[in-house]
Design an enzyme around this catalytic site. Sequence first.
Site, short mmCIF file in Angstrom:
data_model
loop_
_atom_site.label_atom_id
_atom_site.label_comp_id
_atom_site.label_asym_id
_atom_site.label_seq_id
_atom_site.Cartn_x
_atom_site.Cartn_y
_atom_site.Cartn_z
N ASP A 1 0.85 -1.19 0.00
CA ASP A 1 0.00 0.00 0.00
C ASP A 1 0.89 1.25 0.00
O ASP A 1 1.91 1.31 0.68
CB ASP A 1 -0.91 0.01 1.24
CG ASP A 1 -2.05 1.01 1.10
OD1 ASP A 1 -3.20 0.57 0.93
OD2 ASP A 1 -1.78 2.23 1.17
N ILE A 2 0.49 2.25 -0.77
CA ILE A 2 1.29 3.46 -0.92
C ILE A 2 1.28 4.31 0.35
O ILE A 2 2.18 5.13 0.56
CB ILE A 2 0.76 4.26 -2.14
CG1 ILE A 2 1.84 5.17 -2.72
CG2 ILE A 2 -0.50 5.04 -1.80
CD1 ILE A 2 1.47 5.73 -4.10
N ASN A 45 -12.86 -3.29 2.67
CA ASN A 45 -13.84 -2.20 2.76
C ASN A 45 -14.76 -2.29 1.55
O ASN A 45 -14.29 -2.41 0.42
CB ASN A 45 -13.11 -0.85 2.78
CG ASN A 45 -12.22 -0.69 4.01
OD1 ASN A 45 -12.57 -1.14 5.09
ND2 ASN A 45 -11.08 -0.06 3.83
N GLY A 61 -16.33 2.48 3.80
CA GLY A 61 -15.08 3.23 3.74
C GLY A 61 -14.22 2.92 2.53
O GLY A 61 -13.02 3.19 2.52
N GLN A 62 -14.82 2.34 1.48
CA GLN A 62 -14.05 2.00 0.29
C GLN A 62 -13.72 3.26 -0.51
O GLN A 62 -14.60 4.08 -0.77
CB GLN A 62 -14.83 1.02 -0.59
CG GLN A 62 -14.03 0.51 -1.78
CD GLN A 62 -14.74 -0.59 -2.55
OE1 GLN A 62 -15.89 -0.96 -2.23
NE2 GLN A 62 -14.08 -1.13 -3.56
N HIS A 69 -10.25 -5.09 -3.27
CA HIS A 69 -8.93 -5.33 -2.70
C HIS A 69 -9.06 -5.73 -1.24
O HIS A 69 -9.95 -5.25 -0.54
CB HIS A 69 -8.02 -4.10 -2.83
CG HIS A 69 -8.64 -2.84 -2.28
ND1 HIS A 69 -9.56 -2.10 -2.99
CD2 HIS A 69 -8.48 -2.20 -1.10
CE1 HIS A 69 -9.94 -1.06 -2.26
NE2 HIS A 69 -9.31 -1.10 -1.10
N HIS A 103 -6.98 -5.62 2.25
CA HIS A 103 -5.83 -5.12 2.99
C HIS A 103 -5.31 -6.24 3.89
O HIS A 103 -6.10 -6.93 4.52
CB HIS A 103 -6.23 -3.97 3.91
CG HIS A 103 -6.76 -2.76 3.22
ND1 HIS A 103 -6.02 -1.61 3.05
CD2 HIS A 103 -7.98 -2.49 2.68
CE1 HIS A 103 -6.76 -0.69 2.44
NE2 HIS A 103 -7.95 -1.20 2.20
P1 AMP Z 1 -9.86 1.50 0.54
O1 AMP Z 1 -10.21 2.63 1.44
O2 AMP Z 1 -10.11 0.16 1.16
O3 AMP Z 1 -10.50 1.64 -0.83
O4 AMP Z 1 -8.29 1.55 0.38
C1 AMP Z 1 -7.62 1.96 -0.77
C2 AMP Z 1 -6.15 1.82 -0.47
O5 AMP Z 1 -5.44 1.95 -1.68
C3 AMP Z 1 -5.61 2.89 0.49
O6 AMP Z 1 -5.02 2.25 1.63
C4 AMP Z 1 -4.56 3.62 -0.36
O7 AMP Z 1 -3.43 4.01 0.37
C5 AMP Z 1 -4.22 2.57 -1.41
N1 AMP Z 1 -3.71 3.10 -2.67
C6 AMP Z 1 -4.25 4.06 -3.44
N2 AMP Z 1 -3.51 4.26 -4.55
C7 AMP Z 1 -2.47 3.39 -4.48
C8 AMP Z 1 -1.35 3.11 -5.32
N3 AMP Z 1 -1.13 3.76 -6.47
N4 AMP Z 1 -0.48 2.15 -4.91
C9 AMP Z 1 -0.66 1.49 -3.75
N5 AMP Z 1 -1.70 1.70 -2.93
C10 AMP Z 1 -2.60 2.64 -3.28
#
Ligand code: AMP
Length: 115
Positions: free
Chosen positions: A33-34, A89, A95-96, A102, A104
């Site tokens: 995750d970024i 999520n 909270g998505q 995906h 986590h």
């Molecule tokens: P969610 O709130 O479950 O939709 O989480 C989305 C997740 O994607 C968050 O934890 C972000 O930090 C992660 N995210 C968004 N863009 C990227 C990216 N380019 N590379 C890696 N993680 C990302």
Amino acid sequence: MTADPNCIFCKIVAGQIPSKKVYEDGELLAFHDINPWAPVHVLVIPKAHLATLADAGPEHAAMLGRMLALAPRLMSELGVVNGFRTVINTGPDGGQEVYHLHMHVFGGPRPWKRG
Ligand code: AMP
Ligand code: ZN
């Protein structure tokens, strides 16, 4: 393979946006995750675009099972030895933020930034 041209995770699957990959096979991709909440924070995604878990049906059961079964293997490979947390999520109230399914997976010694 189904892809959405506006989807950031589809762009990661296609290699159009860089990611720190930790696992890849024909069906699944996992990457860091970024914006990590924990010492280890990876995302496991299906390569085919599926917006949310709410869009999944019986035809996705095997893929979902493989996503879950990958978590312990990845955590072990990344040196996580004391347990981990898995979160999906789903939708606005879930909270998505990114609308490509995906999971986590968080691990590593606490305290964590969040979660
Ligand atoms: P969610 O709130 O479950 O939709 O989480 C989305 C997740 O994607 C968050 O934890 C972000 O930090 C992660 N995210 C968004 N863009 C990227 C990216 N380019 N590379 C890696 N993680 C990302
Ligand atoms: Zn997508």
